[in-house]
Design an enzyme around this catalytic site. Structure first.
Site, PDB file in Angstrom:
ATOM      1  N   HIS A 218       0.834  -1.196   0.000  1.00 24.03           N
ATOM      2  CA  HIS A 218       0.000   0.000   0.000  1.00 24.03           C
ATOM      3  C   HIS A 218       0.867   1.243   0.000  1.00 24.03           C
ATOM      4  CE1 HIS A 218       0.839  -1.007   4.208  1.00 24.03           C
ATOM      5  NE2 HIS A 218       0.837   0.301   4.437  1.00 24.03           N
TER       6      HIS A 218
ATOM      7  N   CYS B  23       7.513   7.935  29.721  1.00 27.07           N
ATOM      8  CA  CYS B  23       7.793   8.896  30.781  1.00 27.07           C
ATOM      9  C   CYS B  23       9.201   9.439  30.567  1.00 27.07           C
ATOM     10  CB  CYS B  23       7.659   8.247  32.155  1.00 27.07           C
ATOM     11  SG  CYS B  23       8.888   6.965  32.506  1.00 27.07           S
TER      12      CYS B  23
END
Length: 654
Positions: free
Chosen positions: A65, A171
């Site tokens: 694709h 984090c």
């Protein structure tokens, strides 16, 4: 999807033996229908996408694709191969091949086709029906989701597909919070009957989720305190974007929220050329929040240099003594059998690693603001900060200046002929000149003076001033247990190590000691008064002994999440006591890490341990007192026969 695929776009006897030949055969059908205007140009775009990552999926499926300027409208072509074509899937060649073509810029169309198809391909009945289809018309109808006569037996039950969520957690340090949030989301998903697949973008890097998994997802959860990398992969879906602690503390709410958004059809906008921090936040996010994320981006990349360099320097001192910094270069003198030579080697390696601290901080603050074009001026500005002795503060300013300069240059309208050289030549050149001018001639010297004043102040810390600073740092380390305030205190201590002196080493010791208190205190409290805690909390308490001894403040988060009004004040009180005592005892630490394994590197180690124990006892005693003052609720029998801890009103572990 009926407009995207017709019988003319189906080949049930695809004879191609390579993925290039298969793509060409299916693309020729698109050209014949006017869906593709330039066959070779379109195939070049397909090949470029294929080069990024194989498009083969398990189960004999290939999905080449791309988005291409040579496509006039979203189109899907299907080919069925008898021999199979290798698209790079782990389980072998593909016999079901889907070529997806979307116009350039049509992100929504591309994702819609890919998502719809991916969900269908997870249904074994669908792929079985495709393999047994006898006519192009029936196959096209099946793929489009229409009635296909005898192609799909009416009696074939279609299993209910669960709601699917993909999540990303991260984090600043990429260690505890990242993985705790992932575990909480996965656990809440299982409880809700929802499929949750998490991509943890931790300090060791990250493994991208399978594109098919992302495409098949109904919703996305971002639980992060630093920019989500490659966030554009998740565009066009119902999205919830929160901080990482929300992923730990309220995962069920986040799952419910993303399901509600999906039900309303509320999806995120297609990805644009936003900067990493812009992409990481909700619309309308304030400048203060963005600034925090920019700074945390720099800190997250800096921490590994700090840890490696600082520990090597500390080991050098521990093995070779305090004069090891005067040892000659190991390139000139190295004796394999002498401990001092190995100590000098570790010290010198650590020193070099530490020399990257400020440039890396500045470079990745700039990166957080302006993406890759910000790296060069950021690193240059950080290096200049070292040259003019502006230190850690200079690195912060240089990073912000570099990112701002790049963003300003990017807003200038450039002729199309020059756009290709902008990110490689023009932006690095101009931004480096501007940042260099500002750092050398405008802000460098004032920041250097401020840095010197801070260093002198730390050097002269003694008595009440030192104790007060210890109290403040202890409170900050225990306020949010590894969150932004905790990281600010840690960054302040690390900044002092860039120009180490007696005061900065005391600060580092106080910060590391205070960070160990919350999990150790919760572990002690569960051991002493277990009836005040649930069974789960008591189990967490056993793990908290190890986490606290390893300087992982996040070990107290489960307790704080369940009872924040009692646990957090108690933890802060204990942290303040430990910070104050550590400063009063004049404990020092050269390593930018806590935990029992750095005890040999600590000045006044016995007093240091005493400070930690005192804070732990104070914090544990206070949390026991506060929990014990709760008004007892009538006890009710739990399903497992347990009793509730007093005051909860809920039957839980005894």
């Amino acid at each position: 999807m009926s407009r995207m695929i017709t019988a003319d776009l189906v080949d049930l006897d695809l004879s191609a033996d390579t993925k290039e030949a298969a793509a060409r055969s299916l693309a020729e059908r698109m050209v014949a229908l006017g869906r593709v205007t330039d066959l070779d140009g379109f195939l070049a775009d397909v090949a470029a996408r294929e080069a990024q990552m194989p498009t083969g999926l398990d189960g004999g499926i290939g999905i080449p694709h791309c988005r291409s300027a040579h496509v006039t409208e979203p189109t899907l072509a299907f080919g069925r191969s008898t021999e199979g074509v290798d698209f790079g899937a782990p389980d072998g060649p593909a016999d079901l091949i889907f070529l997806i073509a979307a116009p350039a810029g049509a992100d929504d169309a591309h994702l819609t086709i890919l998502s719809s198809l991916a969900r269908q391909l997870m249904n074994e009945d669908f792929t079985t029906a495709l393999r047994s289809a006898t006519s192009p018309t029936g196959a096209a109808a099946l793929i489009a989701g229409e009635e296909a006569g005898e192609e799909v037996p009416a009696e074939t039950p279609v299993p209910e597909v669960p709601f699917r969520i993909v999540a990303v957690t991260s984090c600043p340090t990429g260690i505890a919070h990242t993985y705790m949030a992932a575990e909480s989301l996965e656990k809440a998903g299982r409880a809700a009957g929802v499929e949750v697949v998490v991509e943890t973008q931790g300090s060791a890097g990250f493994t991208r989720l399978d594109p098919a998994v992302v495409a098949a997802a109904d919703g996305v959860i971002f639980a992060h305190d630093v920019p989500v990398r490659e966030k554009e992969r998740f565009a066009g879906k119902a999205t919830v974007d929160v901080g990482v602690k929300a992923g730990i503390n309220r995962p069920a709410e986040l799952i419910a929220e993303v399901r509600e958004k999906a039900a309303r059809g509320e999806v995120s906008a297609p990805a644009t050329a936003a900067t990493p921090v812009d992409k990481a936040g909700e619309p309308g996010e304030g400048y203060g929040t963005k600034l925090r994320k920019w700074l945390m981006s720099g800190v997250s990349y800096m921490v590994p240099f700090v840890a490696a360099g600082g520990l090597l320097i500390a080991l050098g001192f521990a093995i070779g003594g305090w004069d090891i910094d005067k040892a000659p270069s190991v390139t000139e003198h190295f004796a394999w059998g002498q401990a001092d030579s190995w100590a000098a080697l570790m010290f010198q390696i650590g020193g070099l690693a530490f020399s990257f601290l400020v440039p890396v901080l500045a470079g990745y603050i700039s990166y957080g603001m302006a993406d890759r074009p910000g790296l060069v001026p950021g690193f240059v500005g950080g290096a200049i900060a070292l040259t003019v002795n502006a230190g850690f503060l200079g690195g912060l300013v240089a990073g912000l200046l570099a990112g701002g300069t790049v963003l300003a240059i990017q807003r200038v309208r450039i002729p199309a002929v020059l756009r290709g050289i902008m990110p490689v030549v023009v932006i690095p050149l101009l931004s480096s000149i501007v940042v260099g001018f500002l750092m050398f001639l405008v802000v460098g010297k004032p920041i250097a003076s401020l840095q010197k004043a801070l260093t002198d102040w730390l050097s002269g810390l003694s008595g009440a001033n030192a104790v007060i600073l210890g109290v403040i740092l202890g409170l900050m380390m225990c306020f949010d247990l590894g969150g932004p305030v905790n990281k600010v205190a840690y960054a302040f201590a690390v900044g002092g190590l860039a120009n180490p002196n007696e005061g900065s080493l005391k600060v580092m010791a106080a910060v590391m000691a205070a960070g160990m208190v919350p999990p150790l205190a919760m572990a002690l409290a569960t051991a002493v008064r277990g009836r005040l805690f649930t069974r789960t909390e008591r189990e967490n308490g056993k793990a908290a002994w190890v986490l606290g001894a390893s300087f992982i403040s996040e070990g107290a988060i489960p307790f704080a999440a369940a009872d924040p009004l009692r646990v957090i004040p108690a933890a802060m009180a204990g942290g303040a006591v430990t910070g104050a005592l550590s400063m009063a005892f004049e404990c020092t630490l050269r390593a930018p890490h806590g935990g029992l394994f750095v005890i040999p590197l600590i000045g006044n180690p016995f007093l240091y341990l005493l400070a930690i124990m005192a804070g732990t006892v104070v914090s544990a005693g206070l949390v026991i007192l506060l929990k014990g003052l709760r008004k007892p609720a009538p006890e009710t029998a739990a399903p497992d026969g347990e009793q509730a801890p007093s005051g909860t009103g809920v039957a839980v572990a005894a």
